[in-house]
Scaffold this motif. Sequence first.
Motif, PDB file in Angstrom:
ATOM      1  N   SER A 327       0.821  -1.209   0.000  1.00  0.00           N
ATOM      2  CA  SER A 327       0.000   0.000   0.000  1.00  0.00           C
ATOM      3  C   SER A 327       0.852   1.255   0.000  1.00  0.00           C
ATOM      4  CB  SER A 327      -0.933   0.013   1.215  1.00  0.00           C
ATOM      5  OG  SER A 327      -1.875  -1.034   1.143  1.00  0.00           O
ATOM      6  N   GLY A 328       1.880   1.288   0.871  1.00  0.00           N
ATOM      7  CA  GLY A 328       2.729   2.461   0.996  1.00  0.00           C
ATOM      8  C   GLY A 328       3.666   2.653  -0.167  1.00  0.00           C
ATOM      9  N   GLY A 329       3.689   1.733  -1.106  1.00  0.00           N
ATOM     10  CA  GLY A 329       4.525   1.846  -2.292  1.00  0.00           C
ATOM     11  C   GLY A 329       3.677   1.682  -3.541  1.00  0.00           C
ATOM     12  N   LEU A 330       3.418   0.440  -3.928  1.00  0.00           N
ATOM     13  CA  LEU A 330       2.702   0.145  -5.169  1.00  0.00           C
ATOM     14  C   LEU A 330       1.366   0.891  -5.243  1.00  0.00           C
ATOM     15  CD1 LEU A 330       2.474  -3.386  -6.778  1.00  0.00           C
ATOM     16  CD2 LEU A 330       0.561  -1.812  -6.881  1.00  0.00           C
ATOM     17  N   ASN A 428     -13.344   8.809  -2.456  1.00  0.00           N
ATOM     18  CA  ASN A 428     -13.066  10.200  -2.136  1.00  0.00           C
ATOM     19  C   ASN A 428     -12.248  10.828  -3.260  1.00  0.00           C
ATOM     20  OD1 ASN A 428     -11.575  12.544  -0.703  1.00  0.00           O
ATOM     21  ND2 ASN A 428     -13.120  11.895   0.784  1.00  0.00           N
ATOM     22  N   GLU A 429     -12.678  11.988  -3.716  1.00  0.00           N
ATOM     23  CA  GLU A 429     -12.009  12.623  -4.854  1.00  0.00           C
ATOM     24  C   GLU A 429     -10.655  13.216  -4.497  1.00  0.00           C
ATOM     25  OE1 GLU A 429     -14.459  15.445  -6.829  1.00  0.00           O
ATOM     26  OE2 GLU A 429     -16.028  13.996  -7.336  1.00  0.00           O
ATOM     27  N   LYS A 430     -10.480  13.558  -3.230  1.00  0.00           N
ATOM     28  CA  LYS A 430      -9.264  14.272  -2.837  1.00  0.00           C
ATOM     29  C   LYS A 430      -8.226  13.377  -2.175  1.00  0.00           C
ATOM     30  CE  LYS A 430      -7.844  18.591  -0.616  1.00  0.00           C
ATOM     31  NZ  LYS A 430      -8.294  19.773   0.160  1.00  0.00           N
ATOM     32  N   TYR A 431      -8.683  12.371  -1.414  1.00  0.00           N
ATOM     33  CA  TYR A 431      -7.752  11.561  -0.628  1.00  0.00           C
ATOM     34  C   TYR A 431      -7.879  10.080  -0.962  1.00  0.00           C
ATOM     35  CZ  TYR A 431      -7.494  15.865   2.088  1.00  0.00           C
ATOM     36  OH  TYR A 431      -7.332  17.163   2.472  1.00  0.00           O
ATOM     37  N   SER A 432      -6.783   9.343  -0.758  1.00  0.00           N
ATOM     38  CA  SER A 432      -6.768   7.912  -1.038  1.00  0.00           C
ATOM     39  C   SER A 432      -7.543   7.137   0.027  1.00  0.00           C
ATOM     40  CB  SER A 432      -5.332   7.395  -1.081  1.00  0.00           C
ATOM     41  OG  SER A 432      -4.755   7.448   0.221  1.00  0.00           O
ATOM     42  N   ASP A 450      -8.836  -7.856  10.958  1.00  0.00           N
ATOM     43  CA  ASP A 450      -9.956  -8.621  10.412  1.00  0.00           C
ATOM     44  C   ASP A 450      -9.616  -9.139   9.020  1.00  0.00           C
ATOM     45  OD1 ASP A 450     -12.607  -9.197   9.110  1.00  0.00           O
ATOM     46  OD2 ASP A 450     -13.365  -8.464  11.040  1.00  0.00           O
ATOM     47  N   GLU A 451      -9.922 -10.398   8.786  1.00  0.00           N
ATOM     48  CA  GLU A 451      -9.638 -11.018   7.491  1.00  0.00           C
ATOM     49  C   GLU A 451     -10.415 -10.333   6.361  1.00  0.00           C
ATOM     50  OE1 GLU A 451      -7.801 -13.489   4.823  1.00  0.00           O
ATOM     51  OE2 GLU A 451      -7.411 -13.372   6.970  1.00  0.00           O
ATOM     52  N   ARG A 452     -11.526  -9.712   6.688  1.00  0.00           N
ATOM     53  CA  ARG A 452     -12.372  -9.069   5.664  1.00  0.00           C
ATOM     54  C   ARG A 452     -11.853  -7.680   5.278  1.00  0.00           C
ATOM     55  NH1 ARG A 452     -17.786  -9.475   9.104  1.00  0.00           N
ATOM     56  NH2 ARG A 452     -16.238  -8.707  10.613  1.00  0.00           N
ATOM     57  N   ARG A 453     -10.894  -7.180   6.019  1.00  0.00           N
ATOM     58  CA  ARG A 453     -10.362  -5.848   5.741  1.00  0.00           C
ATOM     59  C   ARG A 453      -9.398  -5.889   4.567  1.00  0.00           C
ATOM     60  NH1 ARG A 453      -6.903  -2.901  10.346  1.00  0.00           N
ATOM     61  NH2 ARG A 453      -5.247  -4.235   9.533  1.00  0.00           N
ATOM     62  N   ASN A 454      -9.616  -5.029   3.604  1.00  0.00           N
ATOM     63  CA  ASN A 454      -8.752  -4.984   2.419  1.00  0.00           C
ATOM     64  C   ASN A 454      -8.599  -3.535   1.978  1.00  0.00           C
ATOM     65  OD1 ASN A 454      -7.567  -5.140  -0.151  1.00  0.00           O
ATOM     66  ND2 ASN A 454      -8.553  -7.077  -0.631  1.00  0.00           N
ATOM     67  N   TRP A 455      -7.365  -3.038   2.009  1.00  0.00           N
ATOM     68  CA  TRP A 455      -7.104  -1.656   1.615  1.00  0.00           C
ATOM     69  C   TRP A 455      -6.580  -1.566   0.190  1.00  0.00           C
ATOM     70  CZ3 TRP A 455      -3.972  -1.098   6.720  1.00  0.00           C
ATOM     71  CH2 TRP A 455      -4.862  -0.965   7.796  1.00  0.00           C
ATOM     72  N   ASN A 456      -6.558  -2.678  -0.507  1.00  0.00           N
ATOM     73  CA  ASN A 456      -6.079  -2.644  -1.880  1.00  0.00           C
ATOM     74  C   ASN A 456      -7.095  -1.939  -2.767  1.00  0.00           C
ATOM     75  OD1 ASN A 456      -3.953  -4.150  -0.948  1.00  0.00           O
ATOM     76  ND2 ASN A 456      -4.672  -6.089  -1.782  1.00  0.00           N
ATOM     77  N   THR A 457      -6.614  -0.999  -3.546  1.00  0.00           N
ATOM     78  CA  THR A 457      -7.503  -0.255  -4.437  1.00  0.00           C
ATOM     79  C   THR A 457      -7.258  -0.595  -5.900  1.00  0.00           C
ATOM     80  OG1 THR A 457      -5.922   1.582  -4.289  1.00  0.00           O
ATOM     81  CG2 THR A 457      -7.839   1.673  -2.862  1.00  0.00           C
ATOM     82  N   PHE A 458      -6.263  -1.436  -6.159  1.00  0.00           N
ATOM     83  CA  PHE A 458      -5.956  -1.837  -7.531  1.00  0.00           C
ATOM     84  C   PHE A 458      -5.804  -3.360  -7.589  1.00  0.00           C
ATOM     85  CE2 PHE A 458      -4.248   2.431  -6.927  1.00  0.00           C
ATOM     86  CZ  PHE A 458      -4.766   3.113  -8.021  1.00  0.00           C
ATOM     87  N   PRO A 459      -6.278  -3.986  -8.651  1.00  0.00           N
ATOM     88  CA  PRO A 459      -6.110  -5.446  -8.781  1.00  0.00           C
ATOM     89  C   PRO A 459      -4.644  -5.864  -8.784  1.00  0.00           C
ATOM     90  CG  PRO A 459      -6.910  -4.468 -10.842  1.00  0.00           C
ATOM     91  CD  PRO A 459      -7.017  -3.412  -9.788  1.00  0.00           C
ATOM     92  N   GLU A 460      -3.769  -4.959  -9.218  1.00  0.00           N
ATOM     93  CA  GLU A 460      -2.336  -5.268  -9.225  1.00  0.00           C
ATOM     94  C   GLU A 460      -1.817  -5.534  -7.808  1.00  0.00           C
ATOM     95  OE1 GLU A 460      -3.288  -3.140 -12.963  1.00  0.00           O
ATOM     96  OE2 GLU A 460      -3.703  -2.729 -10.842  1.00  0.00           O
ATOM     97  N   GLN A 461      -2.452  -4.930  -6.818  1.00  0.00           N
ATOM     98  CA  GLN A 461      -2.039  -5.164  -5.439  1.00  0.00           C
ATOM     99  C   GLN A 461      -2.402  -6.585  -4.989  1.00  0.00           C
ATOM    100  OE1 GLN A 461      -4.019  -1.340  -4.177  1.00  0.00           O
ATOM    101  NE2 GLN A 461      -2.308  -1.292  -2.740  1.00  0.00           N
ATOM    102  N   ASP A 462      -3.621  -6.999  -5.299  1.00  0.00           N
ATOM    103  CA  ASP A 462      -4.040  -8.357  -4.944  1.00  0.00           C
ATOM    104  C   ASP A 462      -3.136  -9.394  -5.617  1.00  0.00           C
ATOM    105  OD1 ASP A 462      -6.217  -7.448  -3.413  1.00  0.00           O
ATOM    106  OD2 ASP A 462      -7.484  -7.309  -5.187  1.00  0.00           O
ATOM    107  N   GLU A 463      -2.804  -9.129  -6.864  1.00  0.00           N
ATOM    108  CA  GLU A 463      -1.948 -10.057  -7.600  1.00  0.00           C
ATOM    109  C   GLU A 463      -0.528 -10.060  -7.033  1.00  0.00           C
ATOM    110  OE1 GLU A 463      -1.122 -13.050 -10.218  1.00  0.00           O
ATOM    111  OE2 GLU A 463      -3.068 -12.147  -9.747  1.00  0.00           O
ATOM    112  N   ALA A 464      -0.040  -8.898  -6.602  1.00  0.00           N
ATOM    113  CA  ALA A 464       1.318  -8.807  -6.050  1.00  0.00           C
ATOM    114  C   ALA A 464       1.463  -9.680  -4.815  1.00  0.00           C
ATOM    115  CB  ALA A 464       1.644  -7.356  -5.721  1.00  0.00           C
ATOM    116  N   VAL A 465       0.452  -9.678  -3.954  1.00  0.00           N
ATOM    117  CA  VAL A 465       0.515 -10.504  -2.741  1.00  0.00           C
ATOM    118  C   VAL A 465       0.673 -11.979  -3.113  1.00  0.00           C
ATOM    119  CG1 VAL A 465      -0.758 -11.298  -0.721  1.00  0.00           C
ATOM    120  CG2 VAL A 465      -0.797  -8.881  -1.330  1.00  0.00           C
TER     121      VAL A 465
END
Length: 549
Positions: A327-330, A428-432, A450-465
Motif C-alpha cells: 500500500s505504501g509503495g505500489l 473520495n475525490e481528494k484523498y486515497s 480482520d480477514e475481511r479488511r482490504n485496503w487494496n484499491t488496484f487489482p495489481e495489489q491483490d496479484e502482487a501478494v
Amino acid sequence: MDRRLRIGKILIRRFKAGVSSVLIMSLILAGCSTGSTEEGEPKDQAGASSDIGSTYPLKTREGFTSWEALNNNAVTFYSNLAETPFGKALAEKTGVNVKYVHPNDQQTKEQFNLMIASDELPDTVEYDWTGRSAGSYPGGPEKAIKDGVILELNDLIDKYAPNLKKKLEADKELDKMVKTDSGKYYVFPMIRNPSGLVFRGPIIRKDWLDDLNLPVPTTVAEWETTLKAFKDQKGAKAPLSVTYTGGNFEIRDAFIGAYHTSNSFYIDDEGKVKYGPVDPQYKDFLALFRKWFAEGLFDKDFALTDGKALDNKILTGQTGATVSLLSGGLGKWMDAMKKQDPKFKLVGAPYPTIQKGEVPFTGQRDFKYNPGPSKAITTAAKNPELVARWLDYAYSDEGAMLFNFGIEGESYSMDNGTPVYTDLIKNNEKYSLQQMVSQYSKPNGPYEADERRNWNTFPEQDEAVKIWSQTDAEKHTLPAFLTPTDEESKELGKILTDVSNYKEEMFVKFIVGKEPMENYDAYVTQIKKLGIDRAVEIYQNALDRYNER
C-alpha cells in the motif's frame, strides 16, 4: 516515586542519554497520567478488582497517557489521535479519555530512548520491546520487566482482559509468540490476519515492460536485461532504486535471497541460525550490485535515498523498479499517477532467483504477532487495571469493528453481514482510501486485524501478494519475537552494535567500489572477531527455547 527515581537514574546511565534538562522536563510533563481521581476519593469501579466484567463504556473518571506513533496517513488531517473520528469514538465507547503522546516520525528511536531514560513514563507504550531490531528495547522484554520499566501482564490479562485471554487460549501458536521463555506476557499484541503476512516485494513498471516487449523478470539475468533496457531506452537515471535509511537497506532479501542467503540472520535448510552477510555466497550478491552500480543500473545515490526521494524517482520516471510496500509503495504510486499519467502501471514481480523456475529461498513474510504496534503497560501506570481493560476493548467484537473498519454509517456499512467501506472512504475525490481509513480506524495497533479488511484499491495489489507469497520465506525467516536471557541480551546488544556498524560501512564500500572484492575474506574475519559467531549461538539457543515453549 522513590523507586521510579532510582530506576530512572539507572536507566539514564545505561542509555547515556545526553539531553538537556528542558527536554527531559517536557517529556516528564507529557508522560504524566491525566485525569486522576481527586485526593481521598475512592477508586472508580473500573479499577476495582471486584468489577471484572467487560461492559463498556467503563464507569470511570480516570484517564491516562499512551505513547505511540501516529499513522503517517492520519497526519495529513490531525496532529493527535484523540482529535480523529476514531479517537473520539474510542473514548466514547470505552468511557476513558486518553492523552496521546506521539513521537516525531523521524526520531522515534531517539525519543523512545529519551523517554525510557527519564524518571517518568507514560502509562502505556506502543513499541517494539523484543530487543531484535536496532530501535527496540535493549535486552528485550525480560530485561524491561527486570529494569522496572514495564509490567508482567499475566495477572492483568487473567483478571482484566477476558477478550484477549480468550484469544490466547484458543490459539496456542499465538500464545507462544507473545510471551517470554519464562512465560511472561509483556504486551497487548497486534495480531495480523493470514492475508496480511506478506506485504513487501519487488515492484516494476509494467507499462515500460509492455513498451519494450519484455516479460516481468524472474531471474537475476532477466533483471539485468530489463534494467539495461530501462536505462538505455527509457532514460531511467536510476533503473533500480531502494530506500536506505538508518542503516536499513530496504531491498531486504530480494536479489540477496537468489544466492540462498540473507541480509541478516536467517534459518538454513537444516533449521540452524546463520548470519547471511558472512556467507561465502553473500560475496556473489555484493559483486552483482557492485557491477550494476558501476554500469548505472543500480541507483548511484542509493545511500542517500529516503522515502520522499524514492517517491520522486518513481513518479518522475527516473526509476523503473524497486522493492517496497503493497500500500505504501505500489498502491500509493499508482494512486498518485492515475490522473497524471493513465498509462502508468506498476506490478509486483517475483523474488529473483538464479535458475528459472526455482522457488525463491526467502522473501518477506511476517508472523501473526507483530511486535512493533503492540502495547506494554509501564510501571508508572497509576491504574494498570484500567489500562488493561481499555486495551482489552480492542479484542471485543464491538472494539474489533471500530479498530478495523471505523464508525458504522460513516466509514463503513454492513452488506449481508460483511463490512463495506462507504463512498466517503473508497471514492473520495481528494484523498486515497488509506488516508481516509486512517482517520476512522487504527491501521496498526494492539488488536486483531480482520480477514475481511482490504485496503487494496488496484487489482495489481491483490496479484502482487500472490506473487510475493511464492517463496520459502516461512521456512527461513528468524522470528522477531525470540527472547534471549538477560545476560545473553547484554552480550548480544554489544555484538550487534559493533557488527552492524562495521557491516553497513563495508556494505556501501563494496558496492560503490571503494573496497576491493578481494578483501571480502578479511571483512568476514573482522565480523567474526566482533563476535558474530557468539550472536548466532545466542539466537540459536533462543530459537531452541522458543520451539520448546
